[in-house]
Design a protein around this motif. Structure first.
Motif, mmCIF file in Angstrom:
data_model
loop_
_atom_site.group_PDB
_atom_site.id
_atom_site.type_symbol
_atom_site.label_atom_id
_atom_site.label_comp_id
_atom_site.label_asym_id
_atom_site.label_seq_id
_atom_site.Cartn_x
_atom_site.Cartn_y
_atom_site.Cartn_z
ATOM 1 N N SER A 166 0.674 -0.932 -0.034
ATOM 2 C CA SER A 166 0.031 0.041 -0.120
ATOM 3 C C SER A 166 0.597 1.404 0.023
ATOM 4 C CB SER A 166 -0.939 0.094 1.204
ATOM 5 O OG SER A 166 -0.314 0.217 2.413
ATOM 6 N N ALA A 167 2.130 1.170 0.515
ATOM 7 C CA ALA A 167 3.000 2.350 0.715
ATOM 8 C C ALA A 167 3.515 2.559 -0.969
ATOM 9 C CB ALA A 167 4.074 2.026 1.442
ATOM 10 N N SER A 168 3.626 1.599 -1.549
ATOM 11 C CA SER A 168 4.174 1.679 -2.990
ATOM 12 C C SER A 168 3.026 2.252 -3.725
ATOM 13 C CB SER A 168 4.699 0.546 -3.641
ATOM 14 O OG SER A 168 5.880 0.098 -3.068
ATOM 15 N N LEU A 169 2.006 1.641 -3.841
ATOM 16 C CA LEU A 169 0.757 2.253 -4.495
ATOM 17 C C LEU A 169 0.355 3.452 -4.156
ATOM 18 C CD1 LEU A 169 -1.138 -1.034 -4.618
ATOM 19 C CD2 LEU A 169 0.076 -0.232 -6.561
ATOM 20 N N GLY A 170 0.359 3.799 -2.906
ATOM 21 C CA GLY A 170 -0.042 5.061 -2.274
ATOM 22 C C GLY A 170 0.951 6.226 -2.952
ATOM 23 N N LYS A 171 2.166 6.019 -3.167
ATOM 24 C CA LYS A 171 3.064 6.880 -3.586
ATOM 25 C C LYS A 171 2.659 7.267 -5.226
ATOM 26 C CE LYS A 171 7.152 6.832 -0.639
ATOM 27 N NZ LYS A 171 8.638 6.828 -0.588
ATOM 28 N N LEU A 172 2.544 6.064 -6.012
ATOM 29 C CA LEU A 172 1.968 5.992 -7.238
ATOM 30 C C LEU A 172 0.958 6.841 -7.209
ATOM 31 C CD1 LEU A 172 2.398 4.930 -10.361
ATOM 32 C CD2 LEU A 172 1.266 3.024 -9.728
ATOM 33 N N PHE A 173 -0.039 6.691 -6.619
ATOM 34 C CA PHE A 173 -1.379 7.300 -6.788
ATOM 35 C C PHE A 173 -1.213 8.860 -6.329
ATOM 36 C CE2 PHE A 173 -5.203 9.188 -4.747
ATOM 37 C CZ PHE A 173 -6.203 8.959 -5.748
ATOM 38 N N ALA A 174 -0.236 8.963 -5.339
ATOM 39 C CA ALA A 174 0.060 10.538 -5.156
ATOM 40 C C ALA A 174 0.987 11.470 -6.088
ATOM 41 C CB ALA A 174 0.494 10.574 -3.864
ATOM 42 N N GLY A 175 1.630 10.635 -7.085
ATOM 43 C CA GLY A 175 2.668 11.153 -7.934
ATOM 44 C C GLY A 175 4.167 11.271 -7.520
#
Length: 276
Positions: free
Chosen positions: A119-128
């Motif tokens: 979720s940390a990796s995907l969250g960073k992707l989502f936030a740019g």
């Protein structure tokens, strides 16, 4: 129709990885080290692991494989130790996992998460923010860029909403200013959505779900599907009929999967750099 083969692109990424690993060895005295951890005896996961091992060998990446059976505590202990071990710079946890271990994916250090699935990796992707991106999603973007396919203002339809392909590739397309529609098993009229698309990314895991009749002559099709039917690998798109109609299409095999294999290797190199 133009076939969007991934073979030359994959070869270029592989050469970059080989050169980069040699440079890192010279600069640091060490090299990227991947741990693949598997629970149980899933044959498909084992076969995938063998392919990863071969790719690592070809590039100069250290490879380590551990398989645990019927011992969840040992599995979790190995994963915890791998997070803390400075020698191990990349971690892959093979799926499927039993229910009691599914949350273990969240234990992976994001800097070592070469699949970009926490979720940390995907969250960073989502936030740019800069992060390790799921390899298949990034491979789709690499193919679009390699063939100079414009994305800004284009209408893209992504079929499939998994955390490892559909959702991340939709974010990557939006970051490049495409207008993205997400489709899935409950989409009311998939054909209508596809015929309104400039770019179609098929990542649903159902063989030949998308047929030529559902596409247009201007469709650019990125087929992520890897389905084995009667011992043959086929995509989510009916290639034979669709290739005669669409503008561009990736083959299966020889398309997205070929590039994904090398993007994963590149992520291993990136994870080493993140930690050094």
């Amino acid at each position: 129709m133009k076939e969007l083969s991934g073979k030359k692109l994959a070869a270029e990424i592989k050469e970059w990885c080989i050169d980069e690993v040699e440079n890192l060895k010279a600069e640091t005295g060490s090299s990227p080290h991947l741990l693949v951890l598997q629970y149980g005896e899933d044959a498909a996961s084992k076969a995938y692991t063998n392919r990863i091992a071969k790719n690592c060998e070809n590039i100069g990446i250290e490879f380590e494989y551990q398989q645990i059976k019927d011992d969840p505590e040992s599995f979790l202990a190995i994963l915890k130790n791998a997070n803390q071990d400075p020698k191990i710079t990349s971690i892959m946890v093979q799926q499927p996992l039993p229910d009691e271990l599914k949350d273990s994916l969240e234990m992976i250090n994001p800097k070592k998460d070469i699949e970009g699935i926490t979720s940390a990796s995907l969250g960073k992707l989502f936030a740019g923010y800069d992060t390790l991106v799921p390899a298949t999603a990034e491979a789709c973007m690499e193919i679009l860029d390699y063939y100079n396919i414009p994305l800004k203002g284009q209408r893209a339809v992504v079929v499939g909403r998994s955390n490892i392909v559909g959702k991340p590739v939709s974010i990557l397309l939006q970051q490049r200013h495409a207008t993205v529609t997400m489709c899935h098993s409950r989409t009311r009229d998939l054909t209508a959505e596809l015929q309104n698309a400039d770019i179609v990314v098929a990542a649903v895991g159902r063989p030949k779900l998308i047929t030529a009749e559902m596409l247009t002559g201007n469709s650019i099709v990125i087929d992520v599907g890897t389905n084995f039917v009667d011992g043959k690998l086929i995509g989510d798109v009916d290639f034979d009929s669709s290739a005669e109609k669409v503008k561009m299409i990736t083959p299966v095999p020889g398309g997205v999967g070929t590039v994904t294999n090398q993007v994963l290797m590149r992520n291993i190199v990136k994870s080493f750099k993140n930690l050094h």
